[in-house]
Design a protein around this motif. Sequence first.
Motif, PDB file in Angstrom:
ATOM      1  N   THR A  15       0.772  -1.212  -0.007  1.00  0.00           N
ATOM      2  CA  THR A  15       0.094   0.192   0.091  1.00  0.00           C
ATOM      3  C   THR A  15       0.872   1.166  -0.051  1.00  0.00           C
ATOM      4  N   LEU A  16       0.727   2.134  -1.010  1.00  0.00           N
ATOM      5  CA  LEU A  16       1.602   3.377  -1.350  1.00  0.00           C
ATOM      6  C   LEU A  16       0.818   4.454  -0.169  1.00  0.00           C
ATOM      7  N   ASP A  67      -0.416   7.138  -0.981  1.00  0.00           N
ATOM      8  CA  ASP A  67      -1.578   7.736  -1.469  1.00  0.00           C
ATOM      9  C   ASP A  67      -2.826   6.726  -1.456  1.00  0.00           C
ATOM     10  N   THR A  83      -2.877   3.847  -2.888  1.00  0.00           N
ATOM     11  CA  THR A  83      -2.906   2.698  -4.105  1.00  0.00           C
ATOM     12  C   THR A  83      -2.140   1.462  -3.426  1.00  0.00           C
ATOM     13  N   ARG A  84      -2.911   0.147  -3.826  1.00  0.00           N
ATOM     14  CA  ARG A  84      -2.573  -0.978  -3.360  1.00  0.00           C
ATOM     15  C   ARG A  84      -1.884  -1.834  -4.702  1.00  0.00           C
ATOM     16  N   GLY A  85      -1.060  -2.778  -4.626  1.00  0.00           N
ATOM     17  CA  GLY A  85      -0.593  -3.506  -5.407  1.00  0.00           C
ATOM     18  C   GLY A  85      -0.323  -4.738  -4.909  1.00  0.00           C
TER      19      GLY A  85
END
Length: 50
Positions: free
Chosen positions: A16-17, A19, A21-23
């Motif tokens: 999880t970044l 901002d 955003t998840r990856g």
Amino acid sequence: MITRQMDLISGTAIVTLNDGTRGQFVFGNLRFDQAFGDGGKAMTAPTILR
């Protein structure tokens, strides 16, 4: 969160970044669908490495 398979060279990561955003990604001798299935969610319980 990073998990390793029993071969110690394959595994998955969920990030999880800042901002939000998840990856997800896989490494070693593992395919994405083996780790996350068709739905994109982890199929095994995580092992937390410290």
